[in-house]
Design a protein around this motif. Structure first.
Motif, PDB file in Angstrom:
ATOM      1  N   ASP A 174      11.338  11.042   1.090  1.00 16.58           N
ATOM      2  CA  ASP A 174      10.379  10.437   1.780  1.00 16.58           C
ATOM      3  C   ASP A 174       9.118  10.670   1.525  1.00 16.58           C
ATOM      4  O   ASP A 174       7.967  10.076   1.677  1.00 16.58           O
ATOM      5  CB  ASP A 174      10.491  10.548   3.499  1.00 16.58           C
ATOM      6  CG  ASP A 174      10.189  12.006   3.628  1.00 16.58           C
ATOM      7  OD1 ASP A 174      10.235  12.900   3.032  1.00 16.58           O
ATOM      8  OD2 ASP A 174       9.881  12.341   4.849  1.00 16.58           O
ATOM      9  N   ARG A 175       8.849  11.575   0.391  1.00 19.21           N
ATOM     10  CA  ARG A 175       7.570  11.895  -0.094  1.00 19.21           C
ATOM     11  C   ARG A 175       7.459  11.314  -1.336  1.00 19.21           C
ATOM     12  O   ARG A 175       6.194  11.690  -2.197  1.00 19.21           O
ATOM     13  CB  ARG A 175       7.208  13.376  -0.114  1.00 19.21           C
ATOM     14  CG  ARG A 175       7.252  14.051   1.252  1.00 19.21           C
ATOM     15  CD  ARG A 175       6.239  13.795   2.252  1.00 19.21           C
ATOM     16  NE  ARG A 175       4.886  13.990   1.647  1.00 19.21           N
ATOM     17  CZ  ARG A 175       4.226  15.297   1.669  1.00 19.21           C
ATOM     18  NH1 ARG A 175       4.949  16.126   2.146  1.00 19.21           N
ATOM     19  NH2 ARG A 175       3.138  15.474   0.964  1.00 19.21           N
ATOM     20  N   THR A 176       8.371  10.684  -1.918  1.00 17.64           N
ATOM     21  CA  THR A 176       8.495   9.924  -3.190  1.00 17.64           C
ATOM     22  C   THR A 176       9.062   8.574  -3.135  1.00 17.64           C
ATOM     23  O   THR A 176       9.237   8.211  -2.003  1.00 17.64           O
ATOM     24  CB  THR A 176       8.809  10.871  -4.468  1.00 17.64           C
ATOM     25  OG1 THR A 176       8.722  10.322  -5.470  1.00 17.64           O
ATOM     26  CG2 THR A 176      10.260  11.157  -4.048  1.00 17.64           C
ATOM     27  N   THR A 177       9.164   8.058  -4.264  1.00 17.33           N
ATOM     28  CA  THR A 177       9.837   6.752  -4.298  1.00 17.33           C
ATOM     29  C   THR A 177      11.097   6.871  -5.323  1.00 17.33           C
ATOM     30  O   THR A 177      10.750   7.726  -6.329  1.00 17.33           O
ATOM     31  CB  THR A 177       9.095   5.538  -4.368  1.00 17.33           C
ATOM     32  OG1 THR A 177       8.609   5.457  -5.784  1.00 17.33           O
ATOM     33  CG2 THR A 177       7.895   5.398  -3.314  1.00 17.33           C
ATOM     34  N   TRP A 207      13.006  -2.267   1.455  1.00 16.20           N
ATOM     35  CA  TRP A 207      13.495  -1.177   2.376  1.00 16.20           C
ATOM     36  C   TRP A 207      14.620  -1.533   3.164  1.00 16.20           C
ATOM     37  O   TRP A 207      14.819  -2.847   3.438  1.00 16.20           O
ATOM     38  CB  TRP A 207      12.178  -0.844   3.267  1.00 16.20           C
ATOM     39  CG  TRP A 207      11.148  -0.084   2.700  1.00 16.20           C
ATOM     40  CD1 TRP A 207      10.970   1.145   2.730  1.00 16.20           C
ATOM     41  CD2 TRP A 207       9.899  -0.554   2.018  1.00 16.20           C
ATOM     42  NE1 TRP A 207       9.594   1.641   2.177  1.00 16.20           N
ATOM     43  CE2 TRP A 207       8.919   0.422   1.672  1.00 16.20           C
ATOM     44  CE3 TRP A 207       9.567  -1.757   1.530  1.00 16.20           C
ATOM     45  CZ2 TRP A 207       7.959   0.281   0.891  1.00 16.20           C
ATOM     46  CZ3 TRP A 207       8.401  -2.124   0.828  1.00 16.20           C
ATOM     47  CH2 TRP A 207       7.475  -0.877   0.484  1.00 16.20           C
ATOM     48  N   ASP A 216      12.139   7.525   4.903  1.00 14.23           N
ATOM     49  CA  ASP A 216      11.084   6.288   4.935  1.00 14.23           C
ATOM     50  C   ASP A 216      10.843   6.253   3.490  1.00 14.23           C
ATOM     51  O   ASP A 216       9.529   6.621   2.950  1.00 14.23           O
ATOM     52  CB  ASP A 216       9.759   6.626   5.851  1.00 14.23           C
ATOM     53  CG  ASP A 216       9.062   5.232   5.960  1.00 14.23           C
ATOM     54  OD1 ASP A 216       9.613   4.147   5.561  1.00 14.23           O
ATOM     55  OD2 ASP A 216       7.858   5.333   6.300  1.00 14.23           O
ATOM     56  N   THR A 217      11.458   5.642   2.605  1.00 10.43           N
ATOM     57  CA  THR A 217      11.422   5.338   1.311  1.00 10.43           C
ATOM     58  C   THR A 217      12.112   4.165   0.842  1.00 10.43           C
ATOM     59  O   THR A 217      12.924   3.583   1.461  1.00 10.43           O
ATOM     60  CB  THR A 217      11.583   6.479   0.454  1.00 10.43           C
ATOM     61  OG1 THR A 217      11.173   6.256  -0.760  1.00 10.43           O
ATOM     62  CG2 THR A 217      13.037   6.573   0.179  1.00 10.43           C
ATOM     63  N   HIS A 333       2.496   0.644  -7.293  1.00 13.09           N
ATOM     64  CA  HIS A 333       2.632   0.826  -5.659  1.00 13.09           C
ATOM     65  C   HIS A 333       1.349   0.097  -5.215  1.00 13.09           C
ATOM     66  O   HIS A 333       1.804  -0.229  -3.914  1.00 13.09           O
ATOM     67  CB  HIS A 333       2.749   2.549  -5.467  1.00 13.09           C
ATOM     68  CG  HIS A 333       4.158   2.843  -5.727  1.00 13.09           C
ATOM     69  ND1 HIS A 333       4.260   3.335  -7.072  1.00 13.09           N
ATOM     70  CD2 HIS A 333       5.155   3.441  -5.082  1.00 13.09           C
ATOM     71  CE1 HIS A 333       5.611   3.959  -6.997  1.00 13.09           C
ATOM     72  NE2 HIS A 333       6.081   3.824  -5.934  1.00 13.09           N
TER      73      HIS A 333
END
Length: 353
Positions: A174-177, A207, A216-217, A333
């Motif tokens: 969730d800290r990256t994609t 998503w 959450d990614t 992004h």
């Protein structure tokens, strides 16, 4: 440092890539992992034990990066931390006079990438982002072949993972994609194959599946890229393939040039295995152990960086070119958030390649 000197390595991060780096480094003559640190002291201890079990001296366990950087038995650091932590660590390492090998992507913001590049150049250290695909034999051959096929016209690069990666392998998905984690490889590779840089992008994301699992990614991202000489490319990344897929990574690259086409399909790498519980294509081009010795593109890329540390030569992958990959991804992004095309030209260094 002369070519005969021993290179002493400090490893930062004791996860999958920390262990992979330690395995590759252990096979290089004149290289010793002398220290390691991790968010988890237990993880660092296990890594040190694994290194010792391979017949090497047990590295010292340092409580944090600062302690490792103060260690006069460390000449160079290998940063294998989560994507979003790379930038500030590189600046601190460069300011401490340590050579740097960092897992991809270089950083997850252009501002951090610029600070890292400035620190590397200011301190005269050798730094390389581990975009190991340039050492896959087929990709290196494609680079040579494309030189004789005229101007590139269109490229497509797909790198999709099974859902195991964001749900089980990474605690920080969730800290990256998927684009930072996967398309960073392809943007470096395709830009190298095309001998050009991305000037403009339009990107979209989807998503759903991962959010439903509390992560959450995005499930998937597509980046439409225009290159400065007119070629266009699509970069696809997703990480919701079912775990029944026969490889963890589905990877494919094609380049259409004015006088020919090159296609690179890495779904199968020569080996097919069928067992009672499934059918798979074992991966072996990037990482393998052959006759007890680490081999493959990953080990070859690390060996190249080690040689550059010893001689002071510029790595095949310049720190500036990796900074430009970050610029493309930051622009992508931004495009996802604004639903507008984004010009990368002002962000990317036209002298990098």
């Amino acid at each position: 440092m002369t070519s005969m000197d021993q290179l002493r390595i400090g490893i930062v991060g004791a996860g999958i890539m920390g262990r992979a780096n330690a395995l590759s480094l252990s096979a290089v003559a004149g290289v010793e992992v002398t220290a390691c640190t991790s968010r988890s002291a237990d993880g660092a201890g296990r890594l040190a034990d694994e290194i010792q079990e391979r017949g090497a001296p047990r590295p010292a366990i340092r409580p944090d990066l600062d302690a490792l950087l103060r260690d006069d038995q460390v000449d160079a650091v290998v940063l294998t931390t989560p994507d979003h932590l790379h930038g500030e660590m590189m600046v601190r390492a460069a300011d401490a006079g340590k050579h740097i090998l960092v897992e991809k992507p270089l950083t997850t913001s252009v501002a951090e990438a610029d600070a890292a590049v400035a620190a590397v150049r200011r301190n005269g250290v050798v730094a390389m982002c581990l975009f190991n695909h340039r050492w896959v034999p087929a990709y290196a051959q494609a680079h040579e072949l494309l030189a004789g096929l005229g101007e590139p016209a269109v490229a497509y690069a797909r790198k999709d993972d099974t859902i195991f990666v964001p749900t089980e392998m990474l605690s920080w998905a969730d800290r990256t994609t998927c684009a930072w984690f996967l398309s960073s490889h392809d943007i470096d590779l395709v830009s190298w194959l095309l001998r050009d840089q991305v000037s403009r992008v339009y990107a979209t994301a989807r998503w759903g599946k991962l959010r439903s699992l509390g992560i959450d990614t995005p499930d998937a991202i597509q980046i439409q890229a225009e290159y400065s000489r007119g070629a266009v490319a699509t970069f696809e990344s997703a990480w919701i393939y079912p775990n029944t897929f026969p490889t963890m990574v589905d990877s494919y690259v094609s380049v259409v040039a004015e006088d020919g086409v090159v296609q690179l399909d890495r779904q199968k790498e020569s080996v097919v295995v069928a067992r009672e519980d499934g059918y798979s294509y074992p991966r072996n081009m990037l990482q393998r152990v052959m006759h007890g010795i680490p081999a493959g593109a990953y080990a070859d890329a690390i060996a190249h960086w080690i040689s550059c540390c010893r001689t002071g030569a510029q790595p095949l992958i310049t720190i500036e070119s990796s900074r430009n990959v970050t610029a493309v991804l930051e622009a992508a992004h931004t495009s996802i958030a604004t639903r507008q095309p984004v010009d990368v030209s002002m962000l990317a260094d036209p002298g990098a390649r």
